[in-house]
Design an enzyme around this catalytic site. Structure first.
Site, PDB file in Angstrom:
ATOM      1  N   ASP A 148       0.875  -1.177   0.000  1.00  0.00           N
ATOM      2  CA  ASP A 148       0.000   0.000   0.000  1.00  0.00           C
ATOM      3  C   ASP A 148       0.915   1.230   0.000  1.00  0.00           C
ATOM      4  O   ASP A 148       2.133   1.128   0.124  1.00  0.00           O
ATOM      5  CB  ASP A 148      -0.990  -0.023   1.167  1.00  0.00           C
ATOM      6  CG  ASP A 148      -2.205   0.863   0.873  1.00  0.00           C
ATOM      7  OD1 ASP A 148      -2.139   1.688  -0.070  1.00  0.00           O
ATOM      8  OD2 ASP A 148      -3.221   0.750   1.577  1.00  0.00           O
TER       9      ASP A 148
HETATM   10  C1  BGC Z   1      -5.099   3.176   0.211  1.00  0.00           C
HETATM   11  C2  BGC Z   1      -5.252   2.207  -0.932  1.00  0.00           C
HETATM   12  C3  BGC Z   1      -5.143   2.955  -2.240  1.00  0.00           C
HETATM   13  C4  BGC Z   1      -3.814   3.657  -2.286  1.00  0.00           C
HETATM   14  C5  BGC Z   1      -3.548   4.395  -3.586  1.00  0.00           C
HETATM   15  C6  BGC Z   1      -3.872   4.067   0.072  1.00  0.00           C
HETATM   16  O1  BGC Z   1      -3.846   5.091   1.003  1.00  0.00           O
HETATM   17  O2  BGC Z   1      -5.048   2.471   1.427  1.00  0.00           O
HETATM   18  O3  BGC Z   1      -6.475   1.535  -0.818  1.00  0.00           O
HETATM   19  O4  BGC Z   1      -5.295   2.066  -3.306  1.00  0.00           O
HETATM   20  O5  BGC Z   1      -3.765   4.598  -1.226  1.00  0.00           O
HETATM   21  O6  BGC Z   1      -4.307   5.531  -3.701  1.00  0.00           O
END
Ligand code: BGC
Length: 736
Positions: free
Chosen positions: A264
């Protein structure tokens, strides 16, 4: 099958040949995903792209910029490897559909699949070839802001929706124009964060992890999901981004996952903040050895992987495997053949099909929670005036919900607008917003709202949560209607006019303080662009509501976690063995408490159960039966019931099958959903609904962490919610 095999052999050969030409720096470049949001790309990235230091970018949505980035990667880098272009396409791209929790309330995987497909087409037109969706984290805690993005509380429903979304985004052929790679996230356990606080710790015993939280991910893998994203959270002491039990043992060794794993956002470097590592270098080491193939938006891999390989701490095999996983996705997407996007090859955003699907999803997602004395549907013939009140009646942006980076607010039609169009000149519609937003505590405008309610035949209140109150990092400790909304309800109630509440929100709310103050409640989640027309059609009976709750609605926040598939305990509560705090016998307090598993200050049941959802007709369930009383391990049984529409309108019903395994080597839930079917039934028509159940469908992970079916007694219920009472029994035997 033969063709598929041949094709994948070619991909494996091409990938191996490419890998053999790559330098260590180029390999590690593939493992790095950089943020390319506006203002950065392409100048900021050009040198890195030419040097092969980037495998993927995210957050760039201008197709010309994407094409230019691809051109530099393909034409100006030594090996010409195209880029994966990622974006959060969560519930629509330009055309915003209901939030995922709302889509779950449709219990209509085919429609969810269609929604994902249309979102993929719109996103592909912007050059995006990879979405960070579906989120398949089970959530049993409505305080968690990300429950809005989740499929809800139930393993079976979440599995069906995971498959639908993966198939919708990826299609049958990932290299086809308009297909984009999906990403099942957040592996794993994120939905179980303590007290629903985002990013918090999760503690899940392995049997629970395997029987509940991992199952939708397994379904996504079986459906061919190309990528998986790790969770920000710590699982049983090891943050998911450094968790080799999850990423190697389960995902690769047990499930044979052939795609790649992305961290993530910056979660590799966060391993240090969690307290697992001392610095970025150790974080890169832990994540790469645990099995994170690509780092999103951080620079731990970029700065430290080369050194770690040169020192001999990370073997080149680990790097090669990660790069092969990433390249495989690029080959499967056909990016080497078609690196550039021509938007003219794809339907324009906001096209009629996308809007119609958004409306249908919204229509089927709305749950009629209560409807006293047939208050709904309304009739234009019997009404001369209605009062429309509340902060969410005419708030285009707020009805779209969380994660709508690219959503086109201009496409949104509000309920107020749609009601006005539907009733035309027949009914006088008066509107007072009454509150600036859902959190407002200013009550000055309430008098004006009361005035129009007094002067109208009835009042429709549009209440709930504005979009910022749910989503990532937007958890709440109090899940009542925010601000002074309950007070507004009370004031309108005092007019004596019928009151209908339409609630738009990103989570289940505790509605105990308003439920008796209103005659009917339509719970509409954040319904997306076409929420207005869908709600208007339901209010006026053009269609009957058919959504069913994908998550239990507690009476009070203190009941959380409350979910239908709980365990029985050794002292289960029943109506006869619970006592309310107000009824404690002062003279014999110890003996009068009931001694069962309940809270003294509320009822042990939820306010609205999982699977609940009323209709404008009445469905009668009768004659449940099984094709056999006894089935052999490995066989199938058919469980059927007759469902009759006793009302006066044609309507859809989601018929649900639940089972219970009565005795097992680990205790099993009191009910588990095992099947559902959405059916349309005419007045007075009786439909027989059959469910085929294989004994494998009743398997679970036991004490030895193996998935098995244990012979014995089972109950089965068929009905319109998890409170279904129509039951039959059967037995599984093992005579072999
Ligand atoms: C989130 C993800 C997301 C990623 C990209 C993160 O903060 O937890 O679910 O896909 O950001 O935007």
């Amino acid at each position: 099958m033969a063709n598929k095999l041949k094709e994948s052999e070619t991909i494996e050969q091409r990938m191996t040949a490419l890998l053999a030409q790559m330098t260590l720096a180029e390999k590690i470049g593939q493992m790095c995903q950089l943020n390319a949001s506006e203002g950065y790309a392409p100048d900021y990235l050009a040198d890195d792209l030419r040097a092969g230091r980037v495998g993927s970018v995210l957050n760039v949505v201008d197709v010309d910029v994407v094409n230019e980035l691809q051109r530099i990667a393909v034409e100006e880098s030594r090996l010409g490897i195209p880029l994966l272009v990622g974006r959060d396409v969560i519930h629509g791209f330009k055309t915003i559909m209901p939030i995922p929790l709302g889509q779950a309330a449709t219990w209509n995987p085919a429609l969810v699949k269609e929604g994902a497909h249309l979102a993929a087409l719109e996103a592909a037109g912007a050059g995006i070839n990879w979405t960070f969706a579906p989120m398949v984290d089970i959530s049993r805690d409505a305080r968690w802001g990300r429950i809005a993005e989740s499929p809800g509380e139930c393993v079976f429903l979440a599995r069906m929706l995971a498959i639908a979304a993966v198939e919708g985004f990826q299609g049958d052929d990932l290299s086809a124009t308009g297909a984009i790679a999906a990403c099942a996230k957040h592996f794993a356990g994120y939905g179980a964060v303590e007290s629903g606080r985002d990013y918090a710790t999760t503690n899940l015993p392995e049997t629970k992890l395997r029987n509940v939280w991992l199952r939708p991910f397994k379904a996504a893998v079986d459906a061919g999901v190309m990528t998986m994203m790790t969770s920000f959270s710590d699982l049983n002491g090891v943050p998911a981004t450094g968790n080799s039990f999850l990423l190697r043992q389960v995902l690769r060794d047990e499930w044979n996952f052939g795609g790649f794993v992305v961290s993530d956002w910056d979660s590799v470097r966060q391993l240090q903040i969690h307290g697992l590592t001392e610095n970025d270098r150790e974080s890169a080491f832990e994540a790469a050895t645990a099995g994170v193939d690509m780092e999103m938006a951080g620079d731990a891999y970029r700065h430290h992987l080369i050194g770690l390989v040169e020192e001999g701490r990370i073997g080149i095999d680990t790097i090669d495997t990660a790069v092969a996983n990433i390249l495989r996705a690029k080959f499967r997407l056909g990016l080497f053949e078609n690196s550039f996007t021509d938007p003219a090859e794809l339907p324009p955003p906001g096209n009629a099909r996308a809007l119609a699907t958004a409306q249908k999803l919204a229509l089927q997602s709305v749950v009629l929670l209560k409807n006293d004395h047939g208050t709904l549907p309304l009739s234009t013939q019997r009404l001369s005036s209605i009062a429309v009140i509340g902060p969410l009646a005419d708030a285009r942006y707020e009805q779209l919900g969380t994660w709508i980076f690219d959503g086109d607010e201009e496409l949104a039609i509000t309920p107020l607008h749609a009601i006005n169009s539907l009733v035309g000149d027949d009914v006088d519609v008066r509107y007072v917003r009454a509150m600036e937003n859902s959190r407002s505590k200013a009550t000055e405008a309430f008098d004006a709202a009361v005035e129009i309610a007094k002067d109208s035949d009835l009042a429709i209140l549009f209440l709930g949560e504005e979009s910022i109150l749910s989503g990532e990092a937007h958890s709440r400790a109090d899940i009542n209607l925010p601000g002074d909304q309950a007070d507004l309800v009370r004031r309108i109630r005092e007019t004596g006019k019928p009151v209908i509440a339409v609630i738009l929100a990103g989570r289940p709310l505790t509605l105990t303080n308003i439920v008796d103050q209103v005659d009917a409640i339509l719970f509409a989640w954040h319904p997306g662009a076409m929420g207005g027309p869908a709600i208007a059609d339901l209010l006026f009976g053009i269609e009957s509501p058919s959504g069913k709750l994908p998550a239990t609605f507690p009476r009070m926040v203190g009941q959380i976690p409350i979910y239908y598939s709980q365990k029985n305990t050794g002292k289960p509560p029943s109506r006869d063995n619970v006592v309310h705090i107000d009824d404690i016998d002062t003279y014999a307090p110890q003996t009068s408490l009931g001694m069962s598993s309940f809270h003294l200050d509320t009822c042990f049941t939820p306010l609205f159960a999982f699977g609940h959802g009323l209709s404008y007709t009445c469905f009668d369930y009768q004659r449940i039966r099984t094709s056999a009383d006894e089935i052999e391990l490995g066989d199938t049984v058919t469980i059927s019931a007759d469902v009759m529409n006793r009302g006066e309108v044609t309507a859809e019903e989601v018929v649900q099958l639940y089972c219970r395994d009565l005795v097992a080597s680990i205790t099993r839930p009191v009910k588990e959903l095992k099947g559902f079917r959405r059916v349309r039934i005419e007045p007075n028509q009786t439909l027989t609904v059959d469910f085929e159940l294989h004994t494998d469908d009743l398997a679970f992970y036991g004490r030895d962490m193996q998935r098995t079916v244990e012979p014995g007694e089972f109950h089965a219920w068929i009905g319109g919610s998890s409170e279904a009472e129509l039951r039959t029994d059967f037995r599984i035997i093992d005579s072999g």
